[in-house]
Scaffold this active site. Sequence first.
Site, PDB file in Angstrom:
ATOM      1  N   ARG A  89       0.856  -1.185   0.000  1.00 44.76           N
ATOM      2  CA  ARG A  89       0.000   0.000   0.000  1.00 44.76           C
ATOM      3  C   ARG A  89       0.893   1.236   0.000  1.00 44.76           C
ATOM      4  O   ARG A  89       2.080   1.158   0.308  1.00 44.76           O
ATOM      5  CB  ARG A  89      -0.918   0.004   1.229  1.00 44.76           C
TER       6      ARG A  89
ATOM      7  N   LYS B 188      -1.826  -2.729   7.634  1.00 36.08           N
ATOM      8  CA  LYS B 188      -3.245  -2.615   7.934  1.00 36.08           C
ATOM      9  C   LYS B 188      -3.653  -3.714   8.916  1.00 36.08           C
ATOM     10  O   LYS B 188      -3.305  -4.876   8.736  1.00 36.08           O
ATOM     11  CB  LYS B 188      -4.065  -2.732   6.642  1.00 36.08           C
TER      12      LYS B 188
ATOM     13  N   HIS C 226      -3.253   2.768  -5.446  1.00 36.38           N
ATOM     14  CA  HIS C 226      -3.776   1.480  -5.009  1.00 36.38           C
ATOM     15  C   HIS C 226      -4.063   0.549  -6.186  1.00 36.38           C
ATOM     16  O   HIS C 226      -4.112  -0.671  -6.014  1.00 36.38           O
ATOM     17  CB  HIS C 226      -5.043   1.677  -4.181  1.00 36.38           C
TER      18      HIS C 226
ATOM     19  N   ARG D 202      -1.411  -2.020  -6.564  1.00 34.41           N
ATOM     20  CA  ARG D 202      -1.548  -3.194  -5.684  1.00 34.41           C
ATOM     21  C   ARG D 202      -2.519  -4.202  -6.284  1.00 34.41           C
ATOM     22  O   ARG D 202      -2.264  -5.410  -6.271  1.00 34.41           O
ATOM     23  CB  ARG D 202      -2.014  -2.725  -4.318  1.00 34.41           C
TER      24      ARG D 202
ATOM     25  N   HIS E 211      -3.805 -10.127   3.496  1.00 31.66           N
ATOM     26  CA  HIS E 211      -5.240 -10.257   3.708  1.00 31.66           C
ATOM     27  C   HIS E 211      -5.516 -11.253   4.828  1.00 31.66           C
ATOM     28  O   HIS E 211      -4.929 -12.337   4.869  1.00 31.66           O
ATOM     29  CB  HIS E 211      -5.938 -10.731   2.424  1.00 31.66           C
TER      30      HIS E 211
ATOM     31  N   TYR F 206      -9.647 -10.850  -7.028  1.00 29.79           N
ATOM     32  CA  TYR F 206      -8.749 -10.636  -8.162  1.00 29.79           C
ATOM     33  C   TYR F 206      -8.860 -11.729  -9.220  1.00 29.79           C
ATOM     34  O   TYR F 206      -8.251 -11.615 -10.287  1.00 29.79           O
ATOM     35  CB  TYR F 206      -7.302 -10.534  -7.671  1.00 29.79           C
TER      36      TYR F 206
END
Length: 346
Positions: A156, A181, A293, A296, A319, A328
């Site tokens: 990120r 995150k 972003h 990414r 994640h 994705y």
Amino acid sequence: MTLPPRSAPAPSGQPEVEGTAPPPKLLDRMRIHLRTRHYSIRTEEAYVDWARRFILFHRKRHPQDMGAAEVEAFLSYLAVERHVAASTQNQAKAALLYLYKQVLGMDLPWLDEVIQAKRPKRLPVVLTPAEVRSLLMHTEGTPGLVIQLMYGTGLRLMEALRLRVKDVEFARREITVREGKGNKDRVTVLPENLIAPLQAQLQKARALHEKDLAAGLGRVLLPHALAVKYPNADQAWAWQWVFPSPVRSTDPRPDVRTGELLERRHHVYPESVQRGVREAARRAEIAKPVSPHVLRHSFATHLLQAGYDIRTVQELLGHADVSTTMIYTHVLNKGGRGILSPLDAL
């Protein structure tokens, strides 16, 4: 905007005690509360700003004198009149929740029942390899290196900018992301094509650091209370930013040891990278909305297209749930979920 203190006045005929500092204003209390719990400076600024907007919207009434109707009215105003995104409205609600529950200590059951804006499910914007190549060809300087790093590692924007020297491992070709995150650490790949450019970047960063040390400065911001535990660690080379700002600035948060506002060299501003992405996309004539972003998203999609396991991609992205990574897969193989249109079969 400051609010009057809510402390009760001294009883009639009884003078106030001299030499005692007045209690902090509400927004200052909120700021102190956030810093005590190690919230990031960006979260602090956002939450305090939403509390300020909420108070101004209701003509400077104190939050203790308001309730569910006022919170609903403010959130409805954001959605109906300001047309803000659902994520923005939910951030405003989270800030008000923090204000009431944590700062004011008011356990209000109605606050949990305030309507939560439903975030629409959008497919991510993904660039093709040719578009990425064209985009990177139109980047330059430090922002250009950050852009290449984001596509090559899946970082990120703030994760890339907050990289420290000790987190880049050239021998093992890996980068360690600290406090990403969800406050999680993870390891991702260091592209071989970026080893030489990153080493050159570190040489420039070291020159800046040595210049700051010669001027009696060079103290970088350390996470939590490490500056107290290790008094000289903030001057060590290992803790310096990989992408330091070309200019020094005064840190808005006081030093944990002295309480003074120190002049530091922060990392590169995110706005410079965002601007670099926009300009590169414009010059490359990419007809898609391109933001940092998006790189990414493209990193994850291109790895899956290359045949890498989705669990591996999940770990590289950080994640918590593989279902987040599954989004994705929408561009794998052919477009339209790999279906051959009957028109093409004619």
